[in-house]
Write a protein that holds these residues in place. Sequence first.
Motif, PDB file in Angstrom:
ATOM      1  N   ASP A   1       0.841  -1.195   0.000  1.00 34.13           N
ATOM      2  CA  ASP A   1       0.000   0.000   0.000  1.00 34.13           C
ATOM      3  C   ASP A   1       0.879   1.248   0.000  1.00 34.13           C
ATOM      4  OD1 ASP A   1      -1.683   2.065   0.483  1.00 34.13           O
ATOM      5  OD2 ASP A   1      -2.751   1.122   2.156  1.00 34.13           O
TER       6      ASP A   1
ATOM      7  N   GLU B   1       0.289   4.179   0.776  1.00 35.15           N
ATOM      8  CA  GLU B   1       0.031   5.169   1.822  1.00 35.15           C
ATOM      9  C   GLU B   1       0.236   4.585   3.220  1.00 35.15           C
ATOM     10  OE1 GLU B   1      -3.694   7.136   1.252  1.00 35.15           O
ATOM     11  OE2 GLU B   1      -3.308   7.496  -0.876  1.00 35.15           O
ATOM     12  N   GLU B   2       0.705   3.327   3.300  1.00 36.79           N
ATOM     13  CA  GLU B   2       0.843   2.673   4.601  1.00 36.79           C
ATOM     14  C   GLU B   2       2.126   3.129   5.297  1.00 36.79           C
ATOM     15  OE1 GLU B   2       0.036  -1.821   5.271  1.00 36.79           O
ATOM     16  OE2 GLU B   2       2.187  -1.464   5.499  1.00 36.79           O
TER      17      GLU B   2
ATOM     18  N   ARG C   1       7.158   4.330   3.920  1.00 42.89           N
ATOM     19  CA  ARG C   1       6.280   3.909   2.823  1.00 42.89           C
ATOM     20  C   ARG C   1       7.126   3.401   1.670  1.00 42.89           C
ATOM     21  NH1 ARG C   1       2.944   9.477   2.877  1.00 42.89           N
ATOM     22  NH2 ARG C   1       5.105  10.163   2.671  1.00 42.89           N
TER      23      ARG C   1
ATOM     24  N   ARG D   1       4.832   3.967  -4.291  1.00 42.44           N
ATOM     25  CA  ARG D   1       4.449   5.383  -4.416  1.00 42.44           C
ATOM     26  C   ARG D   1       4.734   5.906  -5.826  1.00 42.44           C
ATOM     27  NH1 ARG D   1       2.719   8.019  -0.300  1.00 42.44           N
ATOM     28  NH2 ARG D   1       3.404  10.105  -0.840  1.00 42.44           N
TER      29      ARG D   1
ATOM     30  N   PRO E   1      -0.427  15.343   0.615  1.00 43.76           N
ATOM     31  CA  PRO E   1      -0.053  14.073   1.224  1.00 43.76           C
ATOM     32  C   PRO E   1      -1.244  13.535   2.022  1.00 43.76           C
ATOM     33  CG  PRO E   1       1.496  15.835   1.809  1.00 43.76           C
ATOM     34  CD  PRO E   1       0.377  16.459   1.082  1.00 43.76           C
ATOM     35  N   PRO E   2      -1.419  12.249   2.170  1.00 43.44           N
ATOM     36  CA  PRO E   2      -0.459  11.201   1.803  1.00 43.44           C
ATOM     37  C   PRO E   2      -0.619  10.674   0.381  1.00 43.44           C
ATOM     38  CG  PRO E   2      -2.300  10.235   2.959  1.00 43.44           C
ATOM     39  CD  PRO E   2      -2.593  11.705   2.863  1.00 43.44           C
ATOM     40  N   MET E   3      -1.473  11.295  -0.425  1.00 43.12           N
ATOM     41  CA  MET E   3      -1.693  10.793  -1.785  1.00 43.12           C
ATOM     42  C   MET E   3      -0.357  10.774  -2.547  1.00 43.12           C
ATOM     43  SD  MET E   3      -4.432  12.263  -4.456  1.00 43.12           S
ATOM     44  CE  MET E   3      -5.100  11.260  -5.744  1.00 43.12           C
ATOM     45  N   PRO E   4      -0.033   9.648  -3.197  1.00 47.48           N
ATOM     46  CA  PRO E   4       1.258   9.604  -3.901  1.00 47.48           C
ATOM     47  C   PRO E   4       1.224  10.413  -5.197  1.00 47.48           C
ATOM     48  CG  PRO E   4       0.070   7.550  -4.223  1.00 47.48           C
ATOM     49  CD  PRO E   4      -0.765   8.373  -3.305  1.00 47.48           C
TER      50      PRO E   4
END
Lengths: 278, 267
Positions: free
Chosen positions: A35, A37-38, A61, A66, A219-222
């Motif tokens: 993931d 965003e983990e 992450r 990402r 963030p946290p969107m890549p």
Amino acid sequence: MSTALLQKNTVRLSLVLLVIVGAVAVFAPWLGLPDPEEVNLAEKLAPSGPGHLLGTDHLGRDVLARLVFGARTSIGSVFAILLLIALFSTLAGSVAGFVGGAVDSVIMRICDIFLTFPTLILAMFFVGILGTGLTNVILAIFLTHWAWYARIVRGIALSLKSREYILAAKVAGTRGFSLVARHILPAMAPQVLVLATLDIGHMMLHVAGLSFLGLGVQPPMPEWGVMIGDARQFIWTEPQLMLYPGLAIFIVVMAFNLLGDGLRDALDRSGMLEERVR
Amino acid sequence: MTALLSAVDVQRFYRRGGIFRRGERLHVLKGATLEIGRGKAVGLVGRSGCGKSTLGRILLGLERPDWGSVFFKGKDISAKDGGEFAKFRKSVQVVFQNVQGSVNPRMTAGEIIGEPLRNFFGISKREAVERSRPLLEQVGLKGSDADKFPPHFSGGELQRVCIARALAPEPEVIVFDEAVSSLDMVVQARVLELVQKIRDERGLAFLFISHDLRVVAGLCDEVALMDGGVIAARERSVATLAKTGGATIARMLESLPPAGPGERAFR
């Protein structure tokens, strides 16, 4: 046309690159990546290894994940912008060109206002008004770029208006929508397509640039610009965190530019787009 | 007898500049009157830029006159409702000068000729292409040429395609706007032969717009001379026009290239 296009090695290379990047972006959720965003602080700033092929960032992450999901954001947003521009500018430019007179003057003066400011400054201004976030970045870049396309489309419309085959089609009884669909759009499409392809790289840099400045994707969107922004503080200790997204932007932008050049050479026999200066 | 197609006291201005600038006004047509009778071939001659083609476009309904009217079978075309206008549209066809420019390069000859057929007879695209084949044969090309694209035709062949397109809706008048001026002499002669043949077979009315007096001379029943935005003279033939037309026609005759080495045209 297609054969002439494929004869160039640079075009072939860029197509191969773009197909790979596109496929990876589309199939990202099924590639078995962690993931993106983990957060896992126990593994922060891990080096490349079997668990994380390109290591992890300051929040632990997975960098590869990402990068791959970031491709979706970057490329997807650019295509959203292009779709908006293609629809709106083609409409505005065609109306200006075909109707002419006062309508033309008004639309063109509005374009002039938009073209007066450097695009990045104007985009920052719009983001300032609209607020940050991906949708607003898309809107801001659309607002700063539509005028270029509207002008070009107007030019094409003007040259088409007096074309004898358009007149002949009218005499042959073709009107309204059929005239547009049969004769006008097919003549406009190649030039708008070339222009759009030449601009994809440029717009991608815009999205990444605004995101880097913290105005775009949050963030946290890549997203590649966000990744570079995040990696800024580790530039001396973990330079690879900046290098990977930077390379990704570089390769994709270059590929789109090469493809655009190839398309222009293949489609734009008139040289109309050659002179455009940004 | 009312004329088939006529322009009465037609005026046309062109304005340069936009709303922020006072544009200069070009007065192109200053009250031109021209009649085309049923089955008649009328030549419209005049020097380049005198407004011949503008009058042609107005007669075709492609431009509206700023003053005056165009009548088709006695009715003003600007007053015609949808159905009547469609009848006018079908009956008045055109062949342009710029051969390459007057066909859509993305369409085959069959589609080009089929376009009026689809519009006026409401048939499918495939049917229209099939019906274009006999038309191609009538203008001296092969039926199989319907599947070729414009770049694969020579200038003369392409002009034949354009003539076939003009013939397709079975019109009553065809306007030839400098239709052979962009072709070389030999091809010109052949296309003119074709035009003459079509006329003999179908009894169509023609308006032949040209700056070249020789083209008009062999083909037309009447010749109108345009000068200074009006029809300055109308005669039965170019030869009579040469006697009565005054300075303009003299200059036009002067500028004609001789038909053969050492000869002078119409002397």
